[in-house]
Design an enzyme around this catalytic site. Structure first.
Site, PDB file in Angstrom:
ATOM      1  CD  GLU B  47      -0.432  -1.480   3.101  1.00 26.23           C
ATOM      2  OE1 GLU B  47      -0.238  -2.430   2.313  1.00 26.23           O
ATOM      3  OE2 GLU B  47      -0.636  -1.636   4.323  1.00 26.23           O
ATOM      4  CG  ASN B  48       4.984   0.956   0.819  1.00 24.40           C
ATOM      5  OD1 ASN B  48       4.394  -0.110   0.659  1.00 24.40           O
ATOM      6  ND2 ASN B  48       6.296   1.035   0.790  1.00 24.40           N
TER       7      ASN B  48
END
Lengths: 218, 213
Positions: B47-48
C-alpha cells in the site's frame, strides 16, 4: 511562476508559528530529512504536522517532535518499534493526535489539492474513527463524510527536478509526495539533483511544476 | 495436529486464485508469499505504492527507497509499477484488489473484523491502511490463532474490540480450522487436530454446517 531554487534554510522560512505542515515519507522512505532539519533550525513552533507516521528513531520528524515544535500530529500509524519520541510526548500529554485511516489521509489531501469540498468514503464505517461523522447510504452502501486536509506548507522529497520544478520520484519513496504537493499553499521539494529544463522526459514527470514553489538540492 | 504458522501460510497460498492482485498485511501474512507458486501469476500490492513487489532484499539489494508496508527493504519484479498513496488506496476502495490477508484480534460471525486496537486506555491508537483494506479488497482473508492465550476464542458471535470494518471477512485461517464466513453464517471448511464437536463446543457460537455433518 516556476519554482525558485534556494537553500533549505531560506526555503523553510515560509513556515510560520501555528502552521499546518504536510510532511512526506512513509517511514524514512521519501522523508525530507534536510528540510525538517532546516525547519528545526528555523524555529517555527505550535505546528500541526500531517504525515503517515509520527517519526522514526531520533532523526527527521522525530527530531522536530523532540524539539517541542509540534502541537498536533495527524497521521495513520504513530506507533512503531522506533517511535519512542512520539510515544513519550503522547503519554506525557504533550502532543495531540488525530488518527486517520491511511487511505482517507491520502484522499483528504488529494481532495484539498483538487478543490473538492468533501467526499463520502466507505473506509471506517462502523468503527470508532467514524463516530460523530455525517454518514449517508448510497446505492445500499454506507459512507462517511470526510473533509479535505490543506497544508500551509508541504515538505516533500523527490528524486530529480528540472529548474521549473517538475518532479520525478524514486521507487516507493514517491508515496505521499505527489498528493501533498497539490494540497499546500507553498510546496517545498528537496531533490537529489536539479537538471536543466527539457532534460526530463515530459511523459515521466509525476508532479508537474505548477504544484512546486521552492526547490532545494541536497 | 494443529498447524504451524508455515503450514497456515501454505494453505492460504493454495486458496489464492492464479493471477490475483493480492495485498499481504504486516506480520504473519507476509509468510504467504513464500508459498505462492512462481508460475501462479499472483501480483503483490504494497500500500505504500507498488505492484509487483518481490521477495525481501538482502545485502547489496537493500535500497532505502524500496520498502514494503512494514518498512522492510524489498525487491521489484519485472512488470512492477510505482504510484502515489492516493492511487494506491483508490485501488483498494475502487474494488480492484482481489484479496487482502490480515491478522486479527477478533472476527465475528458476520465477518466483522477487529485488528487495529484493543481499546486499552493506555494504548496509542494506530490504524495504518487496515480499515481501507478491510472494506476495499474483494475478499478479506484473516490468519490468526483460533484461541487467545487464555483459551478464549477469537472467532466470536460479536466483536468486543473496536472494529476495523463491518461484514468484510470472507475466510478465517487458523491453526486448528479454516472457516468460510458468509451471509448465512460461519461454516467449517477444514479442521486440523480437533474434532468438529470440540470446535463447536469451544466456539460457543452456531456454525452453519460442516463437511462432516
Amino acid at each position: 511562476m516556476t519554482a525558485l531554487i534556494m537553500e533549505a534554510a531560506e526555503a523553510v522560512a515560509a513556515v510560520k508559528d501555528g502552521d499546518t505542515v504536510l510532511v512526506g515519507g512513509f517511514g524514512m522512505a521519501g522523508m525530507p530529512v534536510e528540510l525538517i532539519d532546516a525547519l528545526i533550525a528555523h524555529g517555527a513552533g505550535d505546528l500541526t504536522i500531517v504525515s503517515n507516521n509520527a517519526g522514526n528513531s531520533d532523526t527527521g520528524l522525530a527530531a522536530l517532535l523532540a524539539a517541542g515544535r509540534v502541537r498536533k500530529v495527524v497521521c495513520s500509524f504513530p506507533r512503531q518499534a522506533d517511535s519512542w519520541v512520539f510515544d513519550g510526548l503522547y503519554r506525557a500529554g504533550k502532543i495531540e493526535l488525530e488518527v486517520v485511516p491511511q487511505g482517507n489521509l491520502a484522499e483528504r489531501m488529494r481532495a484539498a489539492g483538487a478543490g473538492i469540498g468533501a467526499f463520502y468514503s466507505p473506509t471506517g464505517v462502523g468503527t470508532p474513527l467514524a463516530e460523530g461523522k455525517e454518514s449517508r447510504v448510497i446505492d445500499g452502501r454506507e459512507y462517511v463524510l470526510e473533509f479535505p486536509i490543506r497544508g500551509d506548507v508541504a515538505l516533500i522529497r523527490a528524486h530529480v527536478a528540472d529548474r521549473m520544478g517538475n518532479l520525478v520520484y524514486r521507487k516507493t519513496a514517491r508515496n505521499f509526495g505527489p498528493v501533498m504537493a497539490t494540497a499546500a499553499a507553498v510546496t517545498i521539494a528537496q531533490v537529489s539533483s536539479i537538471v536543466d529544463v527539457g532534460e526530463l522526459d515530459p511523459e515521466v514527470i509525476v508532479t508537474p511544476a505548477i504544484y512546486v514553489n521552492r526547490l532545494v538540492s541536497v | 495436529m494443529s498447524l504451524s504458522r508455515e503450514q497456515m501460510a501454505e494453505i492460504v497460498a493454495r486458496d489464492i486464485p492464479d493471477g490475483a492482485y493480492v495485498n499481504l498485511g504486516i506480520g504473519q501474512p507476509t509468510m504467504v508469499a513464500d508459498y505462492l507458486r512462481p508460475d501462479s501469476g499472483v501480483v503483490l500490492h504494497t500500500e505504500n505504492g507498488m505492484l509487483g513487489m518481490g521477495r525481501p532484499a538482502t545485502g547489496d539489494e537493500i535500497d532505502p527507497d524500496l520498502t514494503n508496508a512494514g518498512k522492510q527493504p524489498v525487491t521489484e519484479l519485472p512488470g512492477a509499477s510505482y504510484f502515489h498513496h492516493a492511487d494506491s488506496f483508490a485501488m483498494m476502495r475502487g474494488g480492484h484488489l482481489d484479496v487482502c490477508i490480515m491478522g486479527a484480534f477478533q472476527v465475528s460471525a458476520t465477518g466483522d473484523l477487529a485488528n487495529w486496537s484493543t481499546g486499552a486506555p493506555d494504548a496509542i491508537p494506530a490504524v495504518g491502511g487496515a480499515m481501507d483494506l478491510a472494506i476495499g479488497a474483494k475478499q478479506v482473508f484473516v490468519m490468526m490463532s483460533l484461541f487467545a492465550k487464555d483459551g478464549s476464542p477469537k472467532l466470536v458471535p460479536e466483536c468486543t474490540y473496536p472494529l476495523t470494518g463491518r461484514a468484510c471477512v470472507s475466510r478465517v485461517y487458523t491453526d486448528v480450522a479454516t472457516f468460510a464466513v458468509g451471509a448465512d453464517g460461519v461454516r467449517i471448511v477444514e479442521t486440523f487436530g480437533i474434532s468438529v464437536d470440540e470446535l463447536t463446543t469451544r466456539l460457543c457460537m452456531p456454525l452453519v454446517s460442516s463437511p462432516f455433518t
